[in-house]
Scaffold this motif. Structure first.
Motif, PDB file in Angstrom:
ATOM      1  N   SER A  77      30.197  36.074  38.300  1.00 20.68           N
ATOM      2  CA  SER A  77      28.789  36.403  38.526  1.00 20.68           C
ATOM      3  C   SER A  77      27.937  35.891  37.368  1.00 20.68           C
ATOM      4  CB  SER A  77      28.598  37.910  38.665  1.00 20.68           C
ATOM      5  OG  SER A  77      29.384  38.399  39.725  1.00 20.68           O
ATOM      6  N   ASP A 184      27.388  35.225  45.814  1.00 22.15           N
ATOM      7  CA  ASP A 184      28.394  35.918  45.013  1.00 22.15           C
ATOM      8  C   ASP A 184      29.261  36.793  45.922  1.00 22.15           C
ATOM      9  OD1 ASP A 184      29.769  36.649  42.772  1.00 22.15           O
ATOM     10  OD2 ASP A 184      28.176  37.844  41.877  1.00 22.15           O
ATOM     11  N   GLU A 185      30.458  37.087  45.480  1.00 20.37           N
ATOM     12  CA  GLU A 185      31.405  37.906  46.256  1.00 20.37           C
ATOM     13  C   GLU A 185      31.547  37.406  47.682  1.00 20.37           C
ATOM     14  OE1 GLU A 185      30.467  42.050  45.480  1.00 20.37           O
ATOM     15  OE2 GLU A 185      30.421  41.629  43.339  1.00 20.37           O
TER      16      GLU A 185
HETATM   17 MG   LIG Z   1      31.005  39.447  40.101  1.00 16.16          MG
END
Ligand SMILES: [Mg+2]
Ligand SMILES: Nc1ncnc2c1ncn2[C@@H]1O[C@H](COP(=O)(O)OP(=O)(O)OP(=O)(O)O)[C@@H](O)[C@H]1O
Length: 406
Positions: A77, A184-185
């Motif tokens: 991240s 992200d993710e």
């Molecule tokens: Mg992360």
């Protein structure tokens, strides 16, 4: 007699004094997002070089989307966040989204909304001057998006979204700019229910001027291609994040400490050299592990009122942190709820109300009520597949319940 006001006052100043004894202004190891502040960012030179190459090539028309992969807490991240600010600094459009926080249905809406809010509208709420001639149409789209929410769906069909998106990218956006999409993710999209979203990516990621970075676990690309094989060509580049080196780990700790030091503190104060060595040794170059261990060690030292953090305190901190999030969740559930999540694990991590009721010999009504309570707390996911609703354990619960030997 204890005066309550004095009590709070005295405790607060006791903490302040204890902090002072540690030669620190504050605990510098809180986990906070980078947000463009790279003062504490260490290492990652080869990853940054790869990203710079991707940026360079994309500006000259050869777009290569990339996956940024690595284990938990390795710094995915953070790297994505740096890309975001680098993109903005070069004048590109950029949006950053966390897949686990949005449903596939919301995804496009959220991309569109963030794109406008973060790139086309200035801080005072007006359209940026360079896009003023499109302001009417942009505001029209924007207003529709503001009204949109999962609870109050407005009529905004997929074709319409895609058309609006097309308008922004092909008419409003300057040709020499890129639209950089950061997800992200992204592991959250490797599910059957996301197939149509992934299929959308197939054409979307081939549009001129769009550059995408997906961050996720080491198996991200395998998982995505299992659902949708074409993802492999769309995201051809994989940037793998290894652990930090020993030197980088020391550097990470030192930079944060130096920032919080008071007066004449030495480099690694309040830690002893042996304590620092132990942290670097035990945390395997995982930034989050390093930060959390340092932070917990400082908390323990504060409670004990000592002025030096030695190996013993570091060891205690690691024991405290050894209790995983999953175990903390289990402690928080009622016995009935705990029985259900354990049954879910025994059924392979995912199941329907009917199956669970049969397995536990309970009525579907009771099980359903418990499941929705657990779902509300965010410890399980819900997913529709045809006529069935499947409940799936969260990542944290999977980790404790499915990999445990006991
Ligand atoms: Mg992360
Ligand atoms: N290169 C770095 N230098 C300094 N600190 C870092 C670096 N990378 C990550 N960190 C710090 O480590 C912590 C975890 O990083 P981050 O949240 O980016 O990891 P992640 O890989 O996204 O984790 P998760 O798997 O949970 O999503 C953050 O507090 C971040 O500030």
């Amino acid at each position: 007699m204890l005066d309550p006001i004095d009590f709070i006052y005295n405790s607060a100043s006791a903490t302040k004094n204890a902090m002072h004894r540690l030669k620190l202004k504050t605990n510098p190891f809180s986990e906070k997002p980078i947000r463009g502040n790279t003062k504490f960012f260490v290492g990652r030179t080869s990853e940054l070089r790869e990203i710079a190459d991707i940026f360079g090539a994309a500006q000259y028309g050869s777009v290569v989307n990339a996956a940024i992969v690595g284990t938990k807490g390795i710094g995915k991240s953070s790297l994505l966040n740096i890309i975001y600010y680098a993109a903005k600094k070069q004048g590109h459009w950029a949006v950053e989204l966390t897949a686990s926080q949005i449903t596939p249905r919301q995804f496009l809406i959220q991309v569109l909304y963030n794109l406008i809010r973060e790139n086309l509208i200035s801080i005072d709420g007006t359209i940026c001057s360079e896009y003023i001639k499109y302001s009417q149409k942009i505001m029209e789209i924007y207003r529709k998006l503001i009204d949109y929410g999962d609870r109050t769906p407005v009529h905004y069909p997929r074709e319409r979204i895609e058309r609006d998106f097309d308008f922004l990218l092909n008419e409003v956006k300057e040709e020499d700019k890129l639209c950089i999409i950061l997800v992200d993710e992204a592991d959250q999209f490797a599910k059957k229910s996301c197939l149509s979203l992934l299929q959308f990516f197939h054409s979307f990621l081939y549009e001129d001027g769009i550059l995408a970075f997906f961050a996720g676990s080491p198996t991200l690309m395998d998982d995505l291609t299992k659902i949708s094989p074409a993802m492999r060509d769309r995201i051809p580049k994989i940037i793998n994040m290894p652990p930090l080196s020993k030197e980088e780990s020391y550097d990470l700790i030192m930079r944060r400490l130096e920032d919080a030091h008071i007066g004449n503190a030495k480099k690694f104060d309040p830690f002893t050299d042996a304590a620092i060595d132990k942290i670097v040794e035990e945390c395997d170059g995982i930034p989050r592990k390093i930060i959390m261990t340092c932070s917990e060690s400082i908390s323990i030292a504060l409670k004990k009122g000592v002025s030096k953090i030695d190996e013993g305190i570091v060891k205690m901190a690691m024991e405290v942190l050894g209790i995983s999030v999953g175990h903390q969740i289990l402690n928080h559930l009622t016995p009935a709820q705990s029985k259900i999540v354990r049954a879910l694990a025994e059924l392979g991590g995912s199941s329907t109300v009917t199956e669970l009721a049969k397995y536990l010999g309970n009525s579907p009504g009771t099980i359903g009520t418990h499941l929705s309570d657990i779902y509300e707390m965010g410890y399980i996911y819900k997913e529709r597949n045809g006529n069935n609703v499947y409940y799936t354990l969260s990542k944290e619960l999977m980790d404790v319940l499915m990999n445990d030997n006991d």
